[in-house]
Design an enzyme around this catalytic site. Structure first.
Site, PDB file in Angstrom:
ATOM      1  N   LEU A  89       2.286   9.047 -14.884  1.00 27.80           N
ATOM      2  CA  LEU A  89       3.733   8.748 -14.886  1.00 27.80           C
ATOM      3  C   LEU A  89       4.516   9.657 -13.937  1.00 27.80           C
ATOM      4  O   LEU A  89       4.974   9.217 -12.877  1.00 27.80           O
ATOM      5  CB  LEU A  89       4.275   8.862 -16.322  1.00 27.80           C
ATOM      6  CG  LEU A  89       5.793   8.726 -16.452  1.00 27.80           C
ATOM      7  CD1 LEU A  89       6.278   7.365 -15.968  1.00 27.80           C
ATOM      8  CD2 LEU A  89       6.227   8.952 -17.888  1.00 27.80           C
ATOM      9  N   THR A 129      10.121  12.244 -11.398  1.00 30.00           N
ATOM     10  CA  THR A 129      10.517  13.206 -12.428  1.00 30.00           C
ATOM     11  C   THR A 129       9.889  14.590 -12.228  1.00 30.00           C
ATOM     12  O   THR A 129      10.272  15.528 -12.935  1.00 30.00           O
ATOM     13  CB  THR A 129      10.105  12.689 -13.829  1.00 30.00           C
ATOM     14  OG1 THR A 129       8.787  12.155 -13.727  1.00 30.00           O
ATOM     15  CG2 THR A 129      11.058  11.642 -14.350  1.00 30.00           C
ATOM     16  N   LYS A 157       1.490  20.553 -12.676  1.00 32.82           N
ATOM     17  CA  LYS A 157       1.534  19.087 -12.706  1.00 32.82           C
ATOM     18  C   LYS A 157       0.353  18.524 -13.486  1.00 32.82           C
ATOM     19  O   LYS A 157      -0.798  18.917 -13.239  1.00 32.82           O
ATOM     20  CB  LYS A 157       1.571  18.520 -11.282  1.00 32.82           C
ATOM     21  CG  LYS A 157       2.904  18.786 -10.604  1.00 32.82           C
ATOM     22  CD  LYS A 157       2.981  18.136  -9.238  1.00 32.82           C
ATOM     23  CE  LYS A 157       4.360  18.378  -8.631  1.00 32.82           C
ATOM     24  NZ  LYS A 157       4.437  17.889  -7.254  1.00 32.82           N
ATOM     25  N   SER A 169      -0.581   9.483 -19.238  1.00 33.84           N
ATOM     26  CA  SER A 169       0.280  10.619 -18.887  1.00 33.84           C
ATOM     27  C   SER A 169       0.138  11.759 -19.870  1.00 33.84           C
ATOM     28  O   SER A 169      -0.052  11.541 -21.071  1.00 33.84           O
ATOM     29  CB  SER A 169       1.738  10.136 -18.877  1.00 33.84           C
ATOM     30  OG  SER A 169       2.624  11.222 -18.827  1.00 33.84           O
ATOM     31  N   ALA A 170       0.279  12.978 -19.364  1.00 35.50           N
ATOM     32  CA  ALA A 170       0.269  14.160 -20.239  1.00 35.50           C
ATOM     33  C   ALA A 170       1.595  14.311 -20.973  1.00 35.50           C
ATOM     34  O   ALA A 170       1.701  15.098 -21.915  1.00 35.50           O
ATOM     35  CB  ALA A 170       0.013  15.407 -19.401  1.00 35.50           C
ATOM     36  N   LYS A 229      -5.172  17.286 -18.923  1.00 34.17           N
ATOM     37  CA  LYS A 229      -5.912  17.118 -17.682  1.00 34.17           C
ATOM     38  C   LYS A 229      -6.209  18.526 -17.150  1.00 34.17           C
ATOM     39  O   LYS A 229      -5.365  19.398 -17.347  1.00 34.17           O
ATOM     40  CB  LYS A 229      -5.056  16.354 -16.659  1.00 34.17           C
ATOM     41  CG  LYS A 229      -4.626  14.960 -17.135  1.00 34.17           C
ATOM     42  CD  LYS A 229      -3.511  14.410 -16.246  1.00 34.17           C
ATOM     43  CE  LYS A 229      -2.969  13.097 -16.790  1.00 34.17           C
ATOM     44  NZ  LYS A 229      -1.814  12.585 -16.059  1.00 34.17           N
ATOM     45  N   GLU A 263      -2.840   9.259  -9.273  1.00 39.21           N
ATOM     46  CA  GLU A 263      -2.443  10.600  -9.718  1.00 39.21           C
ATOM     47  C   GLU A 263      -1.743  11.384  -8.612  1.00 39.21           C
ATOM     48  O   GLU A 263      -2.101  11.269  -7.452  1.00 39.21           O
ATOM     49  CB  GLU A 263      -3.690  11.398 -10.123  1.00 39.21           C
ATOM     50  CG  GLU A 263      -3.919  11.535 -11.595  1.00 39.21           C
ATOM     51  CD  GLU A 263      -2.851  12.349 -12.333  1.00 39.21           C
ATOM     52  OE1 GLU A 263      -2.080  13.073 -11.682  1.00 39.21           O
ATOM     53  OE2 GLU A 263      -2.803  12.248 -13.558  1.00 39.21           O
ATOM     54  N   ASP A 264      -0.771  12.204  -9.010  1.00 38.31           N
ATOM     55  CA  ASP A 264      -0.119  13.094  -8.027  1.00 38.31           C
ATOM     56  C   ASP A 264      -0.555  14.546  -8.198  1.00 38.31           C
ATOM     57  O   ASP A 264      -0.090  15.408  -7.462  1.00 38.31           O
ATOM     58  CB  ASP A 264       1.412  13.024  -8.159  1.00 38.31           C
ATOM     59  CG  ASP A 264       1.895  13.684  -9.443  1.00 38.31           C
ATOM     60  OD1 ASP A 264       1.266  13.466 -10.502  1.00 38.31           O
ATOM     61  OD2 ASP A 264       2.884  14.434  -9.389  1.00 38.31           O
TER      62      ASP A 264
END
Ligand code: B16
Ligand code: MG
Length: 225
Positions: free
Chosen positions: A18, A25, A53, A122-123, A153, A177-178
């Protein structure tokens, strides 16, 4: 059958991180953490923020306290994490469709039209709130978030859980993923990984700047080459 053709045939599911993949965000998390660091006279660098992140709120506060050379009780750490989240959510108040990252909306719609199964992994414990604010909560029937997993993660738990609910084998899934922790989680899950945004992400199968102009077919082709 060539490896390339096998890959094309096997991709059945797409799992989207996310923060930093669907929504803009990541900077809001950074701002909120900086505000906590400021109270301790500690400047959280952009490079340190990269390491946060994809990492849970609790693990993030532990890392930041460690970098700042501070030692706190568990209760104090919880209180700082609570405060960070309050600030983060206040920054999120104005989030809307404008904050969906370029091309994401079209890519998701095109993927649904191709009968690919979709999930968010998402975490963040705020994932549903954020998707609601962006106006795209209804696009995803499967959302695995920080409330549903025990491990941050790079542990693959979040993505494995997505694949289980999608009823897909990990090798049939692509993770977007970023974060480096998220790429490693995808690798640990046995999934393909696409790094989004950051030039310097390592070990992913493919990198994209964003989703603008990208179709799912193109992406699967690029992955296969
Ligand atoms: P929350 P993602 C992660 O989301 C963020 O990258 C990370 O910066 C944040 O600390 C974590 O969620 C927890 O978020 O405090 O909202 O529960 O990138 O995995 O979607
Ligand atoms: Mg992310």
């Amino acid at each position: 059958m060539s490896l390339a053709i096998m890959h094309k045939m096997e991709i059945k599911g797409l799992i989207f991180d996310l923060d930093g993949v669907i929504a803009n965000t990541a900077d809001l998390h950074y701002r909120a953490w900086c505000k906590i660091g400021d109270q301790w006279g500690f400047n959280l660098s952009k490079a340190q923020n990269e390491e946060l992140k994809g990492i849970s709120r609790k693990d993030s506060i532990l890392k930041i306290a460690n970098w700042a050379g501070k030692s706190f009780t568990n209760e104090e750490l919880d209180a700082f994490a609570f405060e960070k989240n309050k600030n983060y959510l206040s920054y999120c108040q104005t989030l809307g469709i404008k904050d969906i990252l370029p091309g994401v909306y079209d890519f998701i719609n095109a993927s649904m039209n191709k009968d690919l199964k979709l999930a968010v992994g998402s975490a963040s414990k705020n994932a549903k709130i954020i998707l609601q604010k962006l106006g795209i909560l209804d696009l995803f029937s499967i959302i695995v978030d920080g409330n549903m997993v025990q491990n941050s993660k790079p542990n693959p738990e979040v993505f494995i859980k997505c694949a289980e609910i999608l009823e897909l084998e990990p090798k049939s899934c692509i993770v977007f993923e970023d974060s480096q922790a998220g790429i490693q989680a995808a690798i640990n899950a046995g999934m393909f990984s696409v790094g989004v945004g950051q030039e310097d992400l390592e070990r992913c199968n493919h990198k994209i700047k964003n989703f603008e102009g990208l179709s799912p077919e193109q992406l699967i082709n690029q992955l296969s080459n």
